[in-house]
Design a protein around this motif. Structure first.
Motif: not given
Length: 255
Positions: A234-240
């Motif tokens: 699962t790729p998770m974004r740092l920019q939320q």
């Protein structure tokens, strides 16, 4: 020049999963460092130890233990001090004993180690070995051992920039039965899975996960790992920030 790899975890520097992660890292590079908590930090999330002095012990040439530190503390110390002027290209966090799926990643120290790695400019990858809790809490590490190197190598080859980190879960089926790698979203539960849980000791209680909130999305990480036996990534974004909501709310809020 070899990839420089920093390893951390939330189960502690002596946990069996970190030894497996070291084997994975050494198959990818000869420049491998470990900076991990001295004890269990499961559920620590992205906590930093602020306002309190800490120290680390050097256990071997490239292995360090941060006394009382969280996984996020360990990555900061490793990336900004121990590794000197050349921080790691890749931060590997884990291998955790038990899956980190769905909204549980929000409190996971394993995920936080990879997240802080990405925030520090590295490719951050969190790895967890799933457990079939219906049959007890014993960990069979065979899937992580068999498929960890190929999974990490695949992610490193396609990682785009440093705006994401990657959450990996290995299924608890026999390695030969693993269906492959599935890139999937994480499960958003209908409510938080954490609950007050009474203790057998009078006046005491736990915060625990007594049951999994339903329903579950068959296309999200929780069911794809458990029911379909895929290694989930699962790729998770740092920019939320929800940029769409930003646009919809502009001009609608006022004092």
């Amino acid at each position: 020049m070899s990839l420089r790899i920093l390893i951390t975890n939330d189960d502690g520097v002596d946990a069996p999963g970190i030894a497996i992660m070291a084997d994975i890292a050494h198959a990818l590079s000869d420049d491998v460092w470990i900076v991990a908590p001295d004890g269990n930090q499961s559920g620590a999330g992205h906590r930093f130890t602020l306002g309190r002095e800490m120290q680390f012990d050097r256990l071997s040439e490239r292995t360090f233990s941060v006394i009382g530190g969280s996984p996020a503390d360990c990555v900061v110390v490793g990336m900004t001090h121990i590794l000197g002027d050349r921080p790691a290209d890749v931060v590997l966090s884990g291998v955790n004993a038990g899956q980190n799926l769905g909204d549980i990643i929000n409190c996971s120290g394993t995920a936080a180690g990879a997240r802080e790695g990405a925030l520090q400019g590295a490719i951050g990858i969190a790895m967890s070995q799933g457990i079939n809790y219906e049959h007890g809490r014993d960990v069979d590490w065979a899937n992580a051992v068999r498929h960890g190197v190929a999974t990490a190598r695949s992610i490193i080859a396609v990682a785009e920039g440093r705006d994401h980190y990657y959450n990996v879960n290995f299924p608890f089926c026999p390695p030969d039965d693993t269906a492959g790698i599935a890139v999937v979203p994480h499960q958003r539960f209908s409510r938080s899975p954490f609950r007050y849980y009474p203790s057998d000791n009078e006046g005491k209680f736990f915060v625990a996960i007594p049951e999994t909130p339903m329903p579950l999305d068959p296309a999200a990480d929780f069911e794809v790992m458990r029911q379909k036996s895929y290694v989930t990534v699962t790729p998770m974004r740092l920019q939320q920030t929800d940029t769409g909501l930003v646009e919809r709310l502009q001009g609608r809020l006022s004092l």
